[in-house]
Design a protein around this motif. Structure first.
Motif, PDB file in Angstrom:
ATOM      1  N   CYS A 390      16.375  15.924 -17.460  1.00 15.26           N
ATOM      2  CA  CYS A 390      16.947  17.274 -17.349  1.00 15.26           C
ATOM      3  C   CYS A 390      16.887  18.023 -18.678  1.00 15.26           C
ATOM      4  O   CYS A 390      16.668  19.251 -18.700  1.00 15.26           O
ATOM      5  N   ASN A 391      17.071  17.328 -19.789  1.00 11.64           N
ATOM      6  CA  ASN A 391      16.937  17.991 -21.094  1.00 11.64           C
ATOM      7  C   ASN A 391      15.525  18.521 -21.305  1.00 11.64           C
ATOM      8  O   ASN A 391      15.326  19.614 -21.856  1.00 11.64           O
ATOM      9  N   ALA A 392      14.520  17.736 -20.875  1.00 13.16           N
ATOM     10  CA  ALA A 392      13.126  18.180 -21.014  1.00 13.16           C
ATOM     11  C   ALA A 392      12.854  19.387 -20.116  1.00 13.16           C
ATOM     12  O   ALA A 392      12.208  20.354 -20.536  1.00 13.16           O
ATOM     13  N   LEU A 393      13.376  19.351 -18.893  1.00 15.53           N
ATOM     14  CA  LEU A 393      13.210  20.491 -17.995  1.00 15.53           C
ATOM     15  C   LEU A 393      13.909  21.734 -18.541  1.00 15.53           C
ATOM     16  O   LEU A 393      13.400  22.861 -18.407  1.00 15.53           O
ATOM     17  N   LEU A 394      15.062  21.530 -19.159  1.00 17.62           N
ATOM     18  CA  LEU A 394      15.794  22.655 -19.729  1.00 17.62           C
ATOM     19  C   LEU A 394      14.992  23.308 -20.847  1.00 17.62           C
ATOM     20  O   LEU A 394      14.942  24.545 -20.948  1.00 17.62           O
ATOM     21  N   MET A 395      14.370  22.504 -21.695  1.00 19.92           N
ATOM     22  CA  MET A 395      13.577  23.078 -22.779  1.00 19.92           C
ATOM     23  C   MET A 395      12.411  23.887 -22.226  1.00 19.92           C
ATOM     24  O   MET A 395      12.110  24.989 -22.702  1.00 19.92           O
ATOM     25  N   GLU A 396      11.756  23.383 -21.197  1.00 17.75           N
ATOM     26  CA  GLU A 396      10.651  24.122 -20.599  1.00 17.75           C
ATOM     27  C   GLU A 396      11.154  25.424 -19.977  1.00 17.75           C
ATOM     28  O   GLU A 396      10.461  26.453 -20.018  1.00 17.75           O
ATOM     29  N   SER A 397      12.348  25.389 -19.405  1.00 19.92           N
ATOM     30  CA  SER A 397      12.950  26.614 -18.860  1.00 19.92           C
ATOM     31  C   SER A 397      13.247  27.616 -19.968  1.00 19.92           C
ATOM     32  O   SER A 397      13.038  28.830 -19.807  1.00 19.92           O
ATOM     33  N   ARG A 398      13.722  27.124 -21.103  1.00  9.88           N
ATOM     34  CA  ARG A 398      13.986  28.016 -22.234  1.00  9.88           C
ATOM     35  C   ARG A 398      12.695  28.671 -22.720  1.00  9.88           C
ATOM     36  O   ARG A 398      12.676  29.864 -23.063  1.00  9.88           O
TER      37      ARG A 398
END
Length: 565
Positions: A390-398
């Motif tokens: 989820c942290n990796a997905l969040l960074m891609e979303s940012r």
């Protein structure tokens, strides 16, 4: 750079972080991926029946095995290689593991004494590939005899098309720095490509398929039915092997059908899709993925757990890619990191439902592992893996929400984690028979490089298969777009660059597998199979997003239609 250094640090994770603020997004403002609805109904799945799980068929399997075992001692020389290859393609390796290991021991010791072996490019290539496929170290110097004074393969090799095809297959078991195998791959690719117009239809089809996706990169069980059908048409087939292959396929299919029915019941009772409309409903395809990783009967619990994880990977991936606003995703990620519900109280109901469904399912998987293996230490590793994902997905979303395109290096620093490779690997490692508190940590440490390389291939295959659709939707950058920007090149050149990274990464995977301890090879094979599944899923587009192409055909072949005896 070590694999440990490739994990993002706190500074990486804090980039583009948003400050907490009020959440208020109208539904009509949200994006949509326009995924097609699920094509596999609950009633269809529950209607599947299969008689081959009855005891009388198990008895027949044992009878056939006892009749076939003496054949290993009856064949000699190159015939022993061909028998192993035949059993392999018919999906029978697990039934003759002891006999095959003894045969490989004999081949390692005596192969150079076989009549005509040193001059037979087909036999040497087959031998080399079989030994390395089974994790045995052997030198590529066996091919030196076919090199001329100009450091090229001799002209006599070119005339043996089946031998050249076997050479091409063997070359994909290369390790980094084995230049003779790099040369063999280029030579065999060129010769096969040039000779396709002159081949008969069967050989031309086989060659084209192999050039598109080498044997070593394929999921063996995904092709077993086709191989059984082809073997039945061979003039000199062995009737006992053919009957056993058909019976074994049907019995394993019966087990898979039973598991799918259980999963379908679980998915329906979970009720997630009744409350969530933005995501892909792909339970059957997720189960197909788990079959590709571990089809064997003794992996039943692992298969079901992997299918549940993959199903949620799609849901959570769509939540970050398509549905959630920046503020909502920050809160949702904090809820995952803390593994509690305090942060979700201000989120939309469907995101609350996703959190609780993931929370309950992960705890359920932890209990299943405890019941299966008798230890209860898996849950912390599963939680940690979801947090990383989820942290990796969040960074891609940012990145997306800030209009930022990272360099290819920065992209891959997160993308190998968002590929879900580490998450699925953690699930696999948790099924070790050893005590989690001790041995699992060591296994994870030993497998870390393999996990990274496999995850990288998962991500890059995904990008190759989905980048066009994602660009049309305006999704976050892929490796292709990042490299296009980095190197100022066309999409075509960028795609070729990504394909080269995949080929080089496979050599690193080979190194991690070959020569490993037997216990670690079990894990290594399962983890590596994830890369093979992705080659299939994304070879002709998005096999998850679009169900009605190759994926649909394979589901029908493996899970719905049984083989006639």
């Amino acid at each position: 750079m070590s694999t440990t250094e490739l994990w993002p640090n706190e500074e990486d994770l804090s980039r583009f972080e948003m400050r907490p603020q009020e959440i208020g997004v109208k539904e009509e403002q949200r994006r949509s991926a326009n995924y097609k609805p699920n094509i596999w109904s609950y009633n269809l799945i529950q209607s599947l029946t299969n008689e081959y799980n009855e005891a009388l068929y198990e008895l027949r399997v044992e009878t056939l095995k006892n009749e076939i075992r003496p054949m290993f001692d009856q064949v000699t020389g190159i015939g022993k290689l061909e028998m192993i290859e035949c059993i392999n393609k018919l999906g029978l390796l697990g039934l003759f593991e002891k006999e095959i290991n003894h045969a490989l021991d004999d081949i390692e010791c005596n192969v150079m004494t076989y009549d005509g072996f040193k001059e037979d490019i087909r036999a040497i290539s087959l031998c080399f590939r079989l030994l390395r496929q089974h994790g045995r170290e052997n030198s590529p110097d066996v091919f030196i005899n076919f090199i001329n004074e100009n450091d090229n393969f001799r002209g006599s090799v070119s005339g043996n098309i089946e031998g050249v095809l076997k050479l091409f297959e063997a070359s994909h078991l290369a390790l980094e720095g084995e230049n003779i195998l790099t040369m063999a791959r280029a030579f065999s690719y060129r010769k096969l490509k040039d000779n396709i117009p002159d081949m008969d239809d069967h050989l031309a089809k086989q060659t084209s398929s192999t050039l598109e996706l080498p044997l070593h990169w394929r999921v063996q069980w995904f092709e077993v039915r086709e191989k059984i059908d082809a073997y039945a048409k061979e003039v000199n087939n062995n009737p006992l092997l053919l009957e056993l292959a058909r019976l074994n396929f049907n019995r394993i299919q019966a087990m898979h059908q039973k598991e799918l029915k259980e999963l379908s019941m679980w998915w329906r009772n979970l009720g997630l899709m009744q409350n969530v409309s933005f995501t892909r409903d792909r339970l059957v395809e997720s189960f197909l993925w788990s079959i590709g990783v571990a089809y064997e009967p003794h992996y039943s619990c692992l298969r079901k757990c992997l299918a549940k994880v993959v199903t949620f990977v799609l849901v959570i991936d769509d939540l970050y890619d398509v549905y959630g606003s920046p503020e909502e995703l920050e809160r949702f990620t904090r809820a995952i990191v803390r593994w509690d519900s305090e942060e979700i109280q201000y989120l939309p109901d469907c995101m609350k439902t996703c959190f609780w469904a993931l929370y309950d399912t992960t705890n359920e998987i932890g209990r299943d592992i405890e019941k299966e293996n008798g230890h209860n230490g898996a849950l912390p590793y599963l939680k940690e893996a979801w947090i990383d994902f989820c942290n990796a997905l969040l960074m891609e979303s940012r990145w997306y929400n800030n209009g930022y395109t990272p360099s290819i290096e920065e992209y891959l620093r997160f993308a190998w984690i968002s590929s879900c490779g580490p998450l699925l690997s953690s699930t696999i490692f948790s099924f070790g028979r050893e005590e989690v508190t001790g041995e699992l940590i060591n296994v994870r440490k030993e497998m870390e490089n393999l996990m990274y390389h496999t995850s990288l291939i998962i991500r890059l295959c995904n990008d190759l298969g989905t980048s066009k659709a994602e660009l049309e939707r305006g999704d976050s950058p892929s490796s292709i777009l990042c490299y296009m920007r980095d190197a100022s090149v066309s999409e075509e050149i960028a795609r070729e660059h990504i394909k080269n990274i995949i080929a080089n990464t496979w050599m690193k995977i080979n190194k991690e597998y070959i020569g490993q301890l037997p216990m670690l090879q079990v894990y290594a094979k399962l983890v590596t199979n994830m890369a093979r599944v992705c080659h299939f899923i994304y070879n002709n587009g998005d096999g998850f997003g679009i169900q009605d192409h190759d994926t649909k055909k394979l589901v029908k072949c493996l899970l719905i239609e049984h083989l006639r005896m």
